[in-house]
Motif scaffolding. Structure first.
Motif, PDB file in Angstrom:
ATOM      1  N   TYR A 533       0.827  -1.214   0.000  1.00  0.00           N
ATOM      2  CA  TYR A 533       0.000   0.000   0.000  1.00  0.00           C
ATOM      3  C   TYR A 533       0.859   1.260   0.000  1.00  0.00           C
ATOM      4  O   TYR A 533       0.617   2.190  -0.777  1.00  0.00           O
ATOM      5  CB  TYR A 533      -0.914  -0.014   1.218  1.00  0.00           C
ATOM      6  CG  TYR A 533      -1.762   1.237   1.367  1.00  0.00           C
ATOM      7  CD1 TYR A 533      -2.950   1.384   0.653  1.00  0.00           C
ATOM      8  CD2 TYR A 533      -1.347   2.274   2.209  1.00  0.00           C
ATOM      9  CE1 TYR A 533      -3.717   2.527   0.792  1.00  0.00           C
ATOM     10  CE2 TYR A 533      -2.106   3.421   2.339  1.00  0.00           C
ATOM     11  CZ  TYR A 533      -3.286   3.547   1.637  1.00  0.00           C
ATOM     12  OH  TYR A 533      -4.039   4.685   1.750  1.00  0.00           O
ATOM     13  N   ASP A 536       2.837   1.741  -3.332  1.00  0.00           N
ATOM     14  CA  ASP A 536       2.025   1.617  -4.561  1.00  0.00           C
ATOM     15  C   ASP A 536       2.523   0.487  -5.450  1.00  0.00           C
ATOM     16  O   ASP A 536       2.702   0.641  -6.668  1.00  0.00           O
ATOM     17  CB  ASP A 536       2.019   2.932  -5.346  1.00  0.00           C
ATOM     18  CG  ASP A 536       1.315   4.037  -4.594  1.00  0.00           C
ATOM     19  OD1 ASP A 536       0.352   3.734  -3.864  1.00  0.00           O
ATOM     20  OD2 ASP A 536       1.727   5.211  -4.723  1.00  0.00           O
ATOM     21  N   ASN A 626      -4.313   0.894  -4.898  1.00  0.00           N
ATOM     22  CA  ASN A 626      -3.318   0.336  -3.972  1.00  0.00           C
ATOM     23  C   ASN A 626      -3.947  -0.445  -2.820  1.00  0.00           C
ATOM     24  O   ASN A 626      -3.314  -1.343  -2.258  1.00  0.00           O
ATOM     25  CB  ASN A 626      -2.394   1.430  -3.449  1.00  0.00           C
ATOM     26  CG  ASN A 626      -3.145   2.563  -2.773  1.00  0.00           C
ATOM     27  OD1 ASN A 626      -4.373   2.573  -2.715  1.00  0.00           O
ATOM     28  ND2 ASN A 626      -2.404   3.545  -2.264  1.00  0.00           N
ATOM     29  N   ILE A 627      -5.187  -0.151  -2.486  1.00  0.00           N
ATOM     30  CA  ILE A 627      -5.864  -0.923  -1.431  1.00  0.00           C
ATOM     31  C   ILE A 627      -6.131  -2.342  -1.925  1.00  0.00           C
ATOM     32  O   ILE A 627      -5.891  -3.328  -1.217  1.00  0.00           O
ATOM     33  CB  ILE A 627      -7.176  -0.237  -1.000  1.00  0.00           C
ATOM     34  CG1 ILE A 627      -6.873   1.128  -0.372  1.00  0.00           C
ATOM     35  CG2 ILE A 627      -7.951  -1.119  -0.034  1.00  0.00           C
ATOM     36  CD1 ILE A 627      -8.112   1.895   0.036  1.00  0.00           C
ATOM     37  N   ALA A 630      -2.839  -4.200  -2.144  1.00  0.00           N
ATOM     38  CA  ALA A 630      -2.368  -4.606  -0.813  1.00  0.00           C
ATOM     39  C   ALA A 630      -3.171  -5.795  -0.295  1.00  0.00           C
ATOM     40  O   ALA A 630      -2.618  -6.720   0.323  1.00  0.00           O
ATOM     41  CB  ALA A 630      -2.466  -3.425   0.151  1.00  0.00           C
TER      42      ALA A 630
END
Length: 769
Positions: A533, A536, A626-627, A630
């Motif tokens: 996260y 990136d 990015n969430i 992750a």
């Protein structure tokens, strides 16, 4: 005057190639327009083009008349002389050089490839070369081209011409490598040998194209055949000058030393001799050992001495039997591990093949782009999860076996010998492959990408081999790692060193141990998610062709993928699986029907979703988040660990059903024993194939399967050789020494403890009486 001189040069070339007085008006129009667009050409450069050439007066008249018709407002300012005088390249226009008396090769062939515009561009580029020897050989090449000499025509013919398929994604134009390096001409003053150079040309592209991760980027690889006296910088300047005249100055050209190749004698260093000496020494030992065992078998000798065991540990007969022996008598029910290891390795190696082939020279960029977007290819594209399976199996076996030993020894276990013997078992084969990279690997082949791929690997191994055998190369100099697949051994070794702490805690403290391991799994999941996260990062190693011209220099690969803290989750899940199986088997726990159904449903859902979900991240419509990255990066390892954990436990306890029958198939057993050696030599197979490739490939699902199968066969073949020479003998010696020094001490301690217990019992019985 300049236009007259240019016309004179063009007429001189055309005179060699046309035997009658008729000429195609389209060609004349092209020549005329070329002259008008190059009014600033220096007269000396045009003279360099016209060495020892006979003029055809009738043809020149036709050219003059045509140009005058097309340019009435610009009449010719000079006339072409009837004298058959010539200019010398090396005397800069002085008269008196020898005239050409004959043409060596077919004029028809020359006329089909040697256009005046090409020769003019080449002449200008050659004249700008700073190195005198290179420039002299360049002029000799132009002379040979004008005189239709076979070696010069080959040099021109071996170079790439006008690129085809650029809009189709063809970015590798490799010319003819063997034709180029086979050129040798012993001239009167200069000897010219062919040198093949693969220039990197960067074309300007729209910003939208740059943002896309699909395609091959703005890089074009262009083959050019030049004299061997020219170094990389001279070739770079030469190609740049030619492109400047044809497409303008909007391109950037780069040619490095490793991009150029020419035939030169093989040099043998002291290190090369040392490697061969060691190999011959081992082969001699193997021959003697095999002969000794053959004699023992003929005499039906059944010696069991340590000396006998040490000698036959190198025998091909003994080691061949160990590899091919398919009977498994594992009391812990771990027969299914062979099938899991073999199938995982098959898909891992297939993934390596697809990565190198798909991101290498191809005819169409769309072939690989379509392949990465196809969910059916997820098993290959997401083979990184199968590498995690090997990490999990390593942890599981260590956990299960060490827990059993702790039970036997009542918690008394020295892990130092275990760590030491593991190092001894892994390192000799590993070091042998690294040593081969450093010494003889670059000498066994040649090709357009040979220096760029194979010799680059040699340079990296020369610098960093010691980092590899210390098993820290995934952190130290990771961007110049020796052997792209060697990161796995470092991760596995580093986690192996800390595993005894968790295993002992699991054995010693029934409540605190599992809690400690559970917290460690949670922390490892959080670490992966936070790093992905925060930086990136991609959700996994995304195999886009433009980002994989060199795997080791890929940002995600050396910054995240190979780091131990990004792989802890799967390893800890392996430790947990070993502990659960240990408890189940020691306590004779029986699974209920409901638990079995729940376990298999969970296994299928988690395994399928984790494996095939990666396809979403390759789709054109997907926008990076990015969430989500992750979440997948962290939870995929956890869910994959759960799926594999249930598979192992179910098969080991007899609840695997048809999968258990498949995974315990005896055919898998020999291949499972070769997985380590196969993993070591696979890089050799992939680099050799890519380095010697002479032409771009057409990518389809069928062709990828074809390449994968052939590479699998080669990998396991060379893996078997490595196993017979190094891995199996070292493993045999390790077992002998382990039984001799470790187990003997354990048996002695057990006897003493048993004796002391017996004495205490006797004394107590006497007191009671």
């Amino acid at each position: 005057m300049i236009r007259a001189a240019a016309l004179l040069a063009i007429a001189s070339v055309a005179a060699l190639t046309i035997n009658d007085t008729t000429i195609d008006k389209h060609l004349l129009k092209r020549l005329s327009s070329y002259i008008d667009s190059n009014k600033t050409i220096d007269l000396d450069k045009l003279r360099n083009l016209n060495k020892t050439v006979l003029l055809n007066k009738e043809l020149v008249t036709i050219l003059n008349n045509y140009v005058n018709e097309q340019n009435e407002s610009k009449p010719m300012q000079s006339k072409v002389s009837d004298d058959t005088e010539s200019y010398s390249v090396y005397e800069n226009g002085k008269k008196g050089s020898t005239l050409v008396e004959s043409i060596e090769e077919s004029p028809d062939y020359a006329s089909s490839i040697v256009l005046a515009s090409d020769v003019l561009s080449l002449t200008s580029a050659v004249s700008n070369i700073e190195d005198e020897v290179c420039r002299e050989q360049g002029y000799q090449f132009l002379d040979g081209l004008l005189q239709n000499k076979r070696w010069a025509l080959k040099m021109f013919d071996a170079s790439s011409k006008s690129p085809e398929g650029l809009l189709y994604g063809s970015s590798y134009h490799l010319g003819n490598f063997d034709e180029c390096i086979g050129i040798h001409d012993e001239g009167e003053t200069v000897t010219v040998d062919g040198q093949y150079c693969l220039a990197t040309i960067k074309w300007p592209q729209p910003q939208e194209t740059k943002k896309s991760r699909l395609g091959r980027g703005e890089i074009l690889r262009w083959a050019v055949c030049v004299p061997s006296a020219c170094d990389a910088k001279a070739v770079e300047r030469f190609v740049g000058d030619v492109l400047a005249r044809s497409v303008g100055n909007k391109t950037t050209v780069r040619v490095e030393h490793r991009d150029c190749y020419f035939k030169e004698p093989i040099t043998v260093s002291t290190n090369d001799v040392a490697f061969l000496s060691v190999m011959l020494f081992f082969l001699a030992i193997i021959f003697i050992s095999t002969a000794y065992e053959s004699a023992c078998l003929l005499r039906r000798s059944k010696s069991k001495t340590i000396t006998h065991q040490l000698i036959v540990s190198f025998s091909l007969i003994n080691n061949g039997k160990k590899i091919l022996f398919t009977e498994q008598t594992n009391s812990m029910g771990l027969d299914c591990i062979s099938g899991i290891k073999t199938l995982s390795m098959v898909f891992i190696l297939s993934g390596h093949t697809s990565l190198f082939v798909g991101t290498g020279p191809v005819m169409d960029e769309s072939g690989w782009d379509n392949a990465v977007k196809n969910p059916n290819n997820s098993l290959i594209l997401n083979s990184m999860l199968l590498v995690d399976t090997f990490l999990m199996l390593s942890a599981f076996l260590f956990s299960r076996l060490l827990l059993a030993e702790l039970d036997k020894r009542r918690g008394k276990l020295n892990v130092i010998p275990i760590i030491l013997f593991r190092y001894i078992r892994l390192t000799p084969s590993y070091l042998a492959v690294i040593w081969f990279y450093i010494t003889w690997m670059p000498k066994i082949g040649e090709g357009p990408l040979w220096k760029e791929k194979v010799m680059l690997e040699q340079e990296r191994c020369r610098e960093n081999w010691w980092i590899n055998i210390l098993y820290v190369n995934n952190f130290v100099h990771s961007d110049t790692m020796c052997m792209f697949q060697s990161w796995y051994l470092s991760v596995d070794t580093q986690l192996f060193l800390v595993a005894p702490i968790f295993i002992y805690a699991l054995w010693r403290w029934r409540r605190a141990g599992p809690i400690l391991l559970g917290l460690s799994i949670a922390v490892s999941v959080a670490v992966t998610a936070i790093i992905t996260y925060k930086d990136d990062l991609d959700p996994t190693l995304m195999i886009y062709a433009k980002e994989f011209t060199d795997l080791i220099s890929n940002y995600y690969f050396h910054k995240a993928y190979i780091k131990t803290y990004m792989k802890m989750t799967t390893y800890f899940m392996g430790l947990l699986t070993g502990y659960i199986l240990h408890r189940v088997q020691t306590e004779n726990y029986e699974f209920t029907r409901l638990l079995k159904v729940f376990g298999w449903i969970t296994n299928i859902i988690l395994g399928t979703v984790t494996m095939f979900l990666v396809s979403i991240f390759y789709q054109d419509w997907y926008a990076y988040n990015n969430i989500e990255s992750a979440a997948y990066a962290s939870l995929s390892k956890l869910s994959w660990g759960i799926a594999n954990g249930w598979l192992i436990i179910a098969c080991a306890t007899g609840n695997g059903g048809i999968l258990n029958k498949l995974l315990t198939w005896k055919v898998f057993v020999p291949f499972a024993r070769l997985t380590y050696s196969a993993y070591l030599v696979n890089g050799l197979v992939e680099l050799f194939y890519l380095g010697q490739l002479r032409h771009p490939l057409h990518i389809t699902t069928y062709s990828l399967v074809e390449y994968a199968l052939s590479h699998l066969m080669l990998t396991f073949f060379f893996g078997a050789l490595l196993c017979l020479i190094f891995e199996s003998p070292i493993h045999g010696i390790e077992k002998i020494l382990l039984n001799k020094f470790v187990h003997s001490k354990s048996r002695e301690a057990a006897r003493k403890e048993q004796s002391q217990g017996s004495s205490r019992s006797t004394s107590q019985s006497k007191l009671e009486s």
